[in-house]
Motif scaffolding. Structure first.
Motif, short mmCIF file in Angstrom:
data_model
loop_
_atom_site.label_atom_id
_atom_site.label_comp_id
_atom_site.label_asym_id
_atom_site.label_seq_id
_atom_site.Cartn_x
_atom_site.Cartn_y
_atom_site.Cartn_z
N LEU A 12 0.82 -1.22 0.00
CA LEU A 12 0.00 0.00 0.00
C LEU A 12 0.85 1.26 0.00
O LEU A 12 0.52 2.23 -0.68
N ASP A 13 1.96 1.25 0.74
CA ASP A 13 2.79 2.46 0.77
C ASP A 13 3.45 2.72 -0.59
O ASP A 13 3.56 3.85 -1.04
N LEU A 14 3.86 1.64 -1.27
CA LEU A 14 4.44 1.80 -2.60
C LEU A 14 3.37 2.24 -3.60
O LEU A 14 3.64 3.02 -4.52
N LEU A 15 2.16 1.75 -3.40
CA LEU A 15 1.05 2.14 -4.27
C LEU A 15 0.82 3.65 -4.17
O LEU A 15 0.67 4.34 -5.18
N VAL B 98 -1.15 -1.09 -11.99
CA VAL B 98 -0.33 -1.47 -10.84
C VAL B 98 -0.61 -2.94 -10.57
O VAL B 98 -1.77 -3.35 -10.44
N VAL B 99 0.46 -3.74 -10.50
CA VAL B 99 0.33 -5.19 -10.32
C VAL B 99 0.59 -5.52 -8.86
O VAL B 99 1.67 -5.23 -8.33
N VAL B 100 -0.40 -6.12 -8.21
CA VAL B 100 -0.28 -6.50 -6.81
C VAL B 100 -0.49 -8.00 -6.69
O VAL B 100 -1.44 -8.54 -7.26
N GLY B 101 0.42 -8.65 -5.98
CA GLY B 101 0.29 -10.10 -5.77
C GLY B 101 0.01 -10.41 -4.33
O GLY B 101 -1.11 -10.30 -3.84
N GLY B 102 1.08 -10.76 -3.62
CA GLY B 102 0.95 -11.24 -2.24
C GLY B 102 0.22 -10.30 -1.30
O GLY B 102 -0.46 -10.77 -0.38
N ALA B 103 0.36 -8.99 -1.51
CA ALA B 103 -0.29 -8.04 -0.59
C ALA B 103 -1.81 -8.25 -0.58
O ALA B 103 -2.46 -8.00 0.42
N ILE B 104 -2.35 -8.75 -1.70
CA ILE B 104 -3.79 -9.08 -1.74
C ILE B 104 -4.01 -10.58 -1.51
O ILE B 104 -4.81 -10.96 -0.67
#
Length: 201
Positions: free
Chosen positions: A176-179, A190-196
């Motif tokens: 989230l902070d990088l987002l 924006v590609v999110v894997g493990g965080a979700i």
């Protein structure tokens, strides 16, 4: 042409059962579902066909990381119901051109992954000239840590300066902070894997 808002791409890297469970929980909030390379190695294009059948309106991306046989390999993804396939930016121009031909034929798109590309801004400009639709700054899984992930942000910033209107994506250890930090650079995706996926149990 950049979309008017950032799109969220979820990376599905586990089993097909995991992917179906995660999509059932996140479907309304996700713009693009990535059939990740580990999932493709595990299940092949059956993963794409299954998700396409269950979520027909969902935009699917096959993270094939094509390095050769661009036209043939990209066509496999499009035939399985994917709208986007990935090629490695380090591949030969002829491979990129082949993948783009397959995309145009199928009404699909190509995302080029800049992992291990020496001069990202120069190569991104070349890739876009070759017809690639999206260029992705990717911090490789094996080297992800806070510093590397922040460095990916620096690369995205350099690309945005060099290519003000380019459709850019960022992937690799996105939290989230990088987002929040990436948002002002207007990435198209924006590609999110493990965080979700780790949060969906």
């Amino acid at each position: 042409v950049m979309p008017d808002r950032m799109q969220l791409q979820i990376a599905l890297d586990g089993t097909l059962d995991d992917a179906r469970r995660i999509m059932n929980a996140t479907y309304p909030y996700v713009d693009i579902a990535e059939i990740g390379t580990p999932l493709i190695f595990r299940e092949g294009m059956a993963a794409a066909r299954t998700l396409h059948a269950e979520f027909p309106a969902l935009t699917l991306l096959a993270d094939l990381k094509i390095m050769d046989a661009g036209e043939e390999e990209a066509a496999i993804a499009f035939e399985a119901g994917c709208a986007i396939a990935t090629v490695l930016g380090a591949a030969h121009d002829a491979t990129i051109e082949g993948a783009v031909r397959a995309a145009r034929h199928a009404g699909g798109r190509i995302m080029a992954d800049l992992v291990r590309v020496e001069n990202p801004a120069q190569r991104a400009a070349e890739l876009l000239a070759l017809g690639v639709d999206l260029v992705c700054v990717h911090t490789a899984f094996d080297v992800q840590n806070h510093a590397a992930n922040r460095a990916g942000l620096g690369t995205l910033e350099a690309l945005r300066v060099a290519l003000p209107d380019a459709p850019l994506a960022i992937a690799g250890g996105i939290t989230l902070d990088l987002l929040d930090a990436a948002a002002p650079l207007h990435p198209a995706v924006v590609v999110v894997g493990g965080a979700i996926t780790r949060a969906v149990q």
